[in-house]
Design a protein around this motif. Structure first.
Motif, mmCIF file in Angstrom:
data_model
loop_
_atom_site.group_PDB
_atom_site.id
_atom_site.type_symbol
_atom_site.label_atom_id
_atom_site.label_comp_id
_atom_site.label_asym_id
_atom_site.label_seq_id
_atom_site.Cartn_x
_atom_site.Cartn_y
_atom_site.Cartn_z
ATOM 1 N N PHE A 373 0.829 -1.208 0.000
ATOM 2 C CA PHE A 373 0.000 0.000 0.000
ATOM 3 C C PHE A 373 0.863 1.258 0.000
ATOM 4 N N TRP A 374 1.921 1.260 0.784
ATOM 5 C CA TRP A 374 2.789 2.428 0.842
ATOM 6 C C TRP A 374 3.480 2.673 -0.505
ATOM 7 N N THR A 375 3.847 1.631 -1.198
ATOM 8 C CA THR A 375 4.445 1.767 -2.530
ATOM 9 C C THR A 375 3.455 2.387 -3.505
ATOM 10 N N LEU A 376 2.209 1.934 -3.461
ATOM 11 C CA LEU A 376 1.180 2.511 -4.328
ATOM 12 C C LEU A 376 0.959 3.982 -4.010
ATOM 13 N N MET A 377 0.934 4.311 -2.726
ATOM 14 C CA MET A 377 0.718 5.690 -2.319
ATOM 15 C C MET A 377 1.850 6.601 -2.808
ATOM 16 N N ARG A 378 3.074 6.140 -2.691
ATOM 17 C CA ARG A 378 4.214 6.956 -3.104
ATOM 18 C C ARG A 378 4.220 7.169 -4.615
ATOM 19 N N ASP A 379 3.945 6.108 -5.377
ATOM 20 C CA ASP A 379 3.916 6.262 -6.831
ATOM 21 C C ASP A 379 2.810 7.207 -7.261
#
Length: 451
Positions: A373-379
């Motif tokens: 989820f954090w990876t999706l948020m950052r992208d």
């Protein structure tokens, strides 16, 4: 009056302990209660060997015994003649009995006392019905074969992993008439299970975790064998087991990240069935767990049916995850959805220590799912990106999947359902095979808290 082997099968459930009579070479009799009796077939029973006591000495010297059994629902009594044949200390029978005994022991707080030394196999020489006036037998349940057929048809119609999970859980409720059910998957560390779906609870418990080896679920997973307990053991709290595991892991100050486990506080019947891959050394893919407040709710036929259903789910999981995305992908509108006017930013906090994610002050998820989820948020924050694929996430070094074979799809299902339960302004929507879209309805404020 002689009785048939099928007449004593329900007597081996453990609700009423069996009584075993043996005799020493000098003629001295001995009577003892049994912790566990396993019905093997029409000609054999297996009794648990836990202590080197008088019973054990007698049976090694004089291999003839008499077993008194009481039917837990009718009160009918049977005397069973036995002749000792062998003791098994390894293999499927031993592992199954050890797992069931361990499950009972964990419920009774006797894990350090209830230890199986061996499975004593006896040949049945005769079965005698004791004269008396037993109660009428209850009506036989509906055919489990018909229920399995309907549930199999549901599963066969599934087109992705999420619908396969729902098909199995819906089948348990609608076809088998089971009121409480859970489906759990192993995490990448191989030490815990997390719930990806449930039926029959006030809170779904999606994301709740249980350590391997804790309770009926954890022991069935660790031993790779079904465990069925048909009576109420002394009170055992899954919540307590989870809390103790967290404290042992040094997470005592972070218990706000614990999703409450949805199980019944004191079930009278439990059945945990591991979901195993095919092959010479099957891998654990998950656990199918059902429970009930009704005593002896799950029979041998229920266990056989759910083991078969779990095997079908394992095959469906392999086929659905092995399917490659279509060569020509559907065109997808990648433009982000409009943000709500004047909506305050959604603060998304990420703790790098264990990848815990909070939406505002509300805990969402942790572990690999939190990292995803954090990876999706950052992208999304950096480039406005909204469309992603499972394939790219599986090899993304930022996520750190424990293994290339790790069940990424199950983690995405978990994350998707947690967002829906939170009624969050961030959602994940499936757009095609192996593809999904991130839908963000409010501005984001990302806060990364390093170790």
């Amino acid at each position: 009056m002689q009785a048939a082997p099928d007449d004593i099968r329900d007597c081996c459930e453990g609700a009423i302990p069996g009584v075993l009579a043996t005799c020493a070479p000098d003629g001295t009799p001995n009577v003892s209660y049994l912790s566990q009796i396993e019905y093997l077939d029409a000609g054999h029973l297996a009794l648990s060997f836990q202590f080197f006591n008088t019973t054990r000495r007698n049976i090694l010297a004089n291999p003839v015994a008499r077993l008194l059994l009481i039917h837990p629902l009718t009160g009918a009594m049977f005397r069973v003649g036995l002749r000792y044949e062998r003791t098994e200390t390894s293999g499927p029978l031993f592992e199954r009995m050890r797992a069931k005994l361990a499950g009972i022991a964990s419920h009774e707080g006797m894990s350090g006392v209830f230890r199986l030394r061996g499975s004593d196999v006896y040949r049945i020489t005769d079965i005698e019905s004791v004269p008396g006036r037993p109660m009428p037998a209850p009506p036989r349940p509906a055919s489990r074969l018909a229920a399995l057929r309907r549930s199999s048809a549901r599963l066969n119609a599934a087109t992705d992993l999420a619908s396969a999970f729902d098909a199995v859980l819906d089948g348990l409720v609608e076809d088998f008439g089971i009121e409480q059910a859970l489906l759990l998957m192993p995490d990448g560390s191989g030490t815990r299970l997390y719930a990806v779906g449930s039926r029959g609870y006030d809170d779904s418990g999606v994301g709740a975790e249980i350590p391997l080896g804790a309770g009926v679920i954890g022991i069935a997973a660790a031993s790779r064998t079904p465990i069925r307990i048909s009576f109420r053991a002394l009170e055992y709290s899954y919540g307590r087991a989870i809390r103790e595991a967290a404290l042992q892991g040094g997470l005592g100050d972070r218990l706000e990240t614990r999703i409450p486990f949805p199980g019944l506080a004191e079930p009278n019947s439990q059945l945990a069935v591991p979901i195993l891959s095919t092959g010479a050394t099957p891998a654990l893919l998950g656990v199918l767990y059902v429970e009930s407040m009704q005593m002896m709710r799950f029979s041998y036929d229920d266990e056989d049916a759910l083991v078969t259903l779990a095997a079908q789910l394992a095959l469906a999981m392999r086929l659905l995850q092995a399917a490659e995305p279509a060569t020509i992908e559907d065109e997808i509108d990648e433009r982000p959805a409009p943000l709500a006017n004047d909506a305050p930013p959604l603060v998304v906090r990420h703790y790098a220590e264990n990848h815990s994610v909070f939406l505002g002050d509300s805990y969402l998820i942790k572990g690999v799912a939190g990292s995803i989820f954090w990876t999706l948020m950052r992208d999304h924050a950096q480039s406005g990106r909204t469309v992603f694929s499972n394939r790219e996430l599986r090899v993304d070094p930022r996520i750190g999947l424990p293994d290339l074979s790790d069940n990424l799809e199950a983690r995405l299902i978990l994350l998707q359902r947690r967002l829906v339960e939170h009624e969050a302004s961030v959602r994940i929507e499936k757009t095609g095979r192996g593809r999904f879209r991130l839908c963000v309805r409010r501005p984001l404020q990302l806060v990364d808290i390093p170790v």
